[in-house]
Design a protein around this motif. Structure first.
Motif, PDB file in Angstrom:
ATOM      1  N   CYS A 105      -1.188  -4.741   6.603  1.00 65.87           N
ATOM      2  CA  CYS A 105      -1.305  -4.078   5.227  1.00 65.87           C
ATOM      3  C   CYS A 105      -1.033  -4.932   4.245  1.00 65.87           C
ATOM      4  O   CYS A 105       0.101  -5.496   4.215  1.00 65.87           O
ATOM      5  CB  CYS A 105      -0.308  -2.808   5.229  1.00 65.87           C
ATOM      6  SG  CYS A 105      -0.363  -2.033   3.590  1.00 65.87           S
ATOM      7  N   THR A 106      -2.017  -5.076   3.347  1.00 61.09           N
ATOM      8  CA  THR A 106      -1.748  -6.184   2.300  1.00 61.09           C
ATOM      9  C   THR A 106      -2.101  -5.140   0.776  1.00 61.09           C
ATOM     10  O   THR A 106      -2.005  -5.692  -0.422  1.00 61.09           O
ATOM     11  CB  THR A 106      -2.739  -7.238   2.094  1.00 61.09           C
ATOM     12  OG1 THR A 106      -4.035  -6.746   2.250  1.00 61.09           O
ATOM     13  CG2 THR A 106      -2.530  -8.161   3.208  1.00 61.09           C
ATOM     14  N   SER A 107      -2.278  -3.841   1.010  1.00 61.29           N
ATOM     15  CA  SER A 107      -2.388  -2.817   0.004  1.00 61.29           C
ATOM     16  C   SER A 107      -1.677  -2.028  -0.011  1.00 61.29           C
ATOM     17  O   SER A 107      -1.738  -0.966   0.902  1.00 61.29           O
ATOM     18  CB  SER A 107      -4.051  -2.451  -0.131  1.00 61.29           C
ATOM     19  OG  SER A 107      -4.122  -1.551  -1.126  1.00 61.29           O
ATOM     20  N   TYR A 108      -0.706  -1.640  -0.832  1.00 63.84           N
ATOM     21  CA  TYR A 108       0.523  -0.666  -0.792  1.00 63.84           C
ATOM     22  C   TYR A 108       0.923  -0.547  -2.058  1.00 63.84           C
ATOM     23  O   TYR A 108       0.784  -1.120  -3.013  1.00 63.84           O
ATOM     24  CB  TYR A 108       1.489  -1.245   0.372  1.00 63.84           C
ATOM     25  CG  TYR A 108       2.137  -2.655   0.127  1.00 63.84           C
ATOM     26  CD1 TYR A 108       3.170  -2.715  -0.798  1.00 63.84           C
ATOM     27  CD2 TYR A 108       1.735  -3.566   0.308  1.00 63.84           C
ATOM     28  CE1 TYR A 108       3.899  -3.803  -1.325  1.00 63.84           C
ATOM     29  CE2 TYR A 108       2.264  -5.096  -0.007  1.00 63.84           C
ATOM     30  CZ  TYR A 108       3.203  -5.032  -0.608  1.00 63.84           C
ATOM     31  OH  TYR A 108       3.821  -6.203  -1.238  1.00 63.84           O
ATOM     32  N   LYS A 109       1.802   0.597  -2.201  1.00 62.46           N
ATOM     33  CA  LYS A 109       2.320   1.139  -3.455  1.00 62.46           C
ATOM     34  C   LYS A 109       3.765   1.672  -3.173  1.00 62.46           C
ATOM     35  O   LYS A 109       4.036   2.005  -1.913  1.00 62.46           O
ATOM     36  CB  LYS A 109       1.605   1.644  -4.297  1.00 62.46           C
ATOM     37  CG  LYS A 109       1.435   3.209  -3.580  1.00 62.46           C
ATOM     38  CD  LYS A 109       0.633   3.978  -4.802  1.00 62.46           C
ATOM     39  CE  LYS A 109       0.284   5.529  -4.346  1.00 62.46           C
ATOM     40  NZ  LYS A 109      -0.493   6.156  -5.317  1.00 62.46           N
ATOM     41  N   GLY A 110       4.784   1.460  -4.062  1.00 62.75           N
ATOM     42  CA  GLY A 110       5.864   2.077  -4.027  1.00 62.75           C
ATOM     43  C   GLY A 110       6.948   0.896  -4.200  1.00 62.75           C
ATOM     44  O   GLY A 110       6.919  -0.447  -3.938  1.00 62.75           O
ATOM     45  N   GLU A 111       8.308   1.232  -4.169  1.00 63.96           N
ATOM     46  CA  GLU A 111       9.265   0.242  -4.083  1.00 63.96           C
ATOM     47  C   GLU A 111      10.192   0.675  -2.784  1.00 63.96           C
ATOM     48  O   GLU A 111      10.261   1.803  -2.569  1.00 63.96           O
ATOM     49  CB  GLU A 111      10.396   0.757  -5.440  1.00 63.96           C
ATOM     50  CG  GLU A 111       9.672   0.390  -6.592  1.00 63.96           C
ATOM     51  CD  GLU A 111       9.447  -0.803  -6.896  1.00 63.96           C
ATOM     52  OE1 GLU A 111      10.395  -1.833  -6.759  1.00 63.96           O
ATOM     53  OE2 GLU A 111       8.394  -1.175  -7.751  1.00 63.96           O
TER      54      GLU A 111
END
Length: 158
Positions: A105-111
């Motif tokens: 996975c190279t596309s993600y969001k969030g902290e």
């Protein structure tokens, strides 16, 4: 109660085949995210066991979100692992032969926010700085990732 826990009520600690998924999350610096487990002093990949009715991708996404608060936007199949190398005996005596589907996975969001019941920490590591205390069932996965990365076989898109 989750599927594995309910199964354990009937069979105790004897070995079972456990299907699950994990994710190699890669940031823009080409570092991978490792998750420090609570049950042993081991680093591994975020992931876990499949629940009834889930697809492997759903399992991977759910586990990453539960463990480290990251939403995987795109997953790419890396490999499927099984066999003797993925045998594991938990500290409570439960034995499993894992069948693990690993995604990139190279596309993600969030902290990153670690769920304290499942982990102590989570952070990105350069390949040369990966800790030595890697979870036994995750070691063959990370080893293959490192080998392919160093040989230029993997092409990550950012």
């Amino acid at each position: 109660m989750d599927y594995i826990s309910s199964l354990r009520k009937y069979i105790g600690t004897q070995p079972i085949i456990m299907c699950g998924a994990n994710v190699i999350i890669i940031n823009e610096e080409n570092e991978i995210l490792l998750h420090h487990r609570t049950d042993r002093d081991w680093w591994g990949l975020p992931g876990g066991a499949m629940e009834l009715g889930e697809s492997m991708e759903e399992t991977a996404r759910r586990e990453v979100l539960e463990e480290i608060n990251i939403e995987c936007l795109e997953l790419e199949l890396f490999n499927v692992y099984s066999g003797e190398q993925l045998y594991y005996k938990y500290p409570d005596g439960n034995e499993v032969y894992n069948v693990t589907v690993t995604y990139l996975c190279t596309s993600y969001k969030g902290e990153i926010k670690v769920e304290k019941s499942e982990g102590r920490d989570a952070k990105f590591y350069k390949i040369d700085d990966i800790p030595k205390n890697i979870s036994a069932p995750v070691l063959p996965i990370i080893s293959e990732y490192i080998k392919k990365s160093q040989n230029g076989i993997l092409k990550t898109n950012f």
